[in-house]
Motif scaffolding. Sequence first.
Motif, PDB file in Angstrom:
ATOM      1  N   GLU A 118      88.946  20.857 108.303  1.00 35.71           N
ATOM      2  CA  GLU A 118      89.501  19.560 108.685  1.00 35.71           C
ATOM      3  C   GLU A 118      88.975  19.009 110.009  1.00 35.71           C
ATOM      4  N   ASP A 119      88.868  19.837 111.028  1.00 32.81           N
ATOM      5  CA  ASP A 119      88.486  19.325 112.350  1.00 32.81           C
ATOM      6  C   ASP A 119      86.994  19.429 112.658  1.00 32.81           C
ATOM      7  N   ASN A 130      84.518  17.472 111.594  1.00 32.44           N
ATOM      8  CA  ASN A 130      83.941  16.154 111.892  1.00 32.44           C
ATOM      9  C   ASN A 130      84.212  15.728 113.335  1.00 32.44           C
ATOM     10  N   ASP A 131      85.385  16.086 113.854  1.00 33.15           N
ATOM     11  CA  ASP A 131      85.684  15.771 115.256  1.00 33.15           C
ATOM     12  C   ASP A 131      84.749  16.531 116.193  1.00 33.15           C
ATOM     13  N   LEU A 157      81.668  17.386 115.456  1.00 31.31           N
ATOM     14  CA  LEU A 157      80.381  16.688 115.373  1.00 31.31           C
ATOM     15  C   LEU A 157      80.404  15.389 116.179  1.00 31.31           C
ATOM     16  N   LYS A 158      81.494  14.649 116.089  1.00 31.03           N
ATOM     17  CA  LYS A 158      81.610  13.410 116.863  1.00 31.03           C
ATOM     18  C   LYS A 158      81.514  13.697 118.360  1.00 31.03           C
ATOM     19  N   ALA A 174      73.834  14.577 111.443  1.00 31.51           N
ATOM     20  CA  ALA A 174      75.240  14.823 111.780  1.00 31.51           C
ATOM     21  C   ALA A 174      76.119  13.669 111.302  1.00 31.51           C
ATOM     22  N   VAL A 187      76.636  14.028 107.642  1.00 28.42           N
ATOM     23  CA  VAL A 187      77.639  15.058 107.345  1.00 28.42           C
ATOM     24  C   VAL A 187      79.042  14.487 107.537  1.00 28.42           C
ATOM     25  N   ILE A 188      79.242  13.735 108.601  1.00 22.92           N
ATOM     26  CA  ILE A 188      80.547  13.124 108.847  1.00 22.92           C
ATOM     27  C   ILE A 188      80.909  12.183 107.706  1.00 22.92           C
ATOM     28  N   ASP A 189      79.945  11.410 107.244  1.00 27.11           N
ATOM     29  CA  ASP A 189      80.192  10.400 106.209  1.00 27.11           C
ATOM     30  C   ASP A 189      80.301  10.987 104.803  1.00 27.11           C
ATOM     31  N   GLY A 213      79.590  14.600 103.966  1.00 27.49           N
ATOM     32  CA  GLY A 213      79.827  16.036 103.852  1.00 27.49           C
ATOM     33  C   GLY A 213      78.545  16.859 103.891  1.00 27.49           C
ATOM     34  N   TRP A 255      87.355  24.600 115.436  1.00 29.12           N
ATOM     35  CA  TRP A 255      86.433  23.543 115.873  1.00 29.12           C
ATOM     36  C   TRP A 255      87.001  22.766 117.036  1.00 29.12           C
TER      37      TRP A 255
END
Length: 98
Positions: A9-10, A12-13, A15-16, A33, A36-38, A40, A73
């Motif tokens: 779950e976390d 993407n955060d 990666l951001k 990256a 991946v956020i958009d 997967g 993460w």
Amino acid sequence: MDAKRFMEEDFNDFLKDLIDNKRLSDSKEEGIALLVIDKGFESLTNKQKFVFEKAIDYYIYEECTRCGCEIPWSEMSAAEDNGGMCSWCQQLSRHDKD
């Protein structure tokens, strides 16, 4: 690193945070990256997966250097700053010094 963790779950955060703090070395790594956020991790080609994993490997601590527990993460950036420890062990370490 087990690629299953990239679906947590976390992630993407995390990666951001890498993107926002300009920690990825070039626009290609940043673009992957963002993909991946958009879409997967599984949406990447094998070549993109290789580049992506190599780009983020430096910033990943799979387990705490003190207790051996998996680092979430959400604590990964802090682990980089505190010798690879989870937040619990970091607090214990600070308390031990007092």
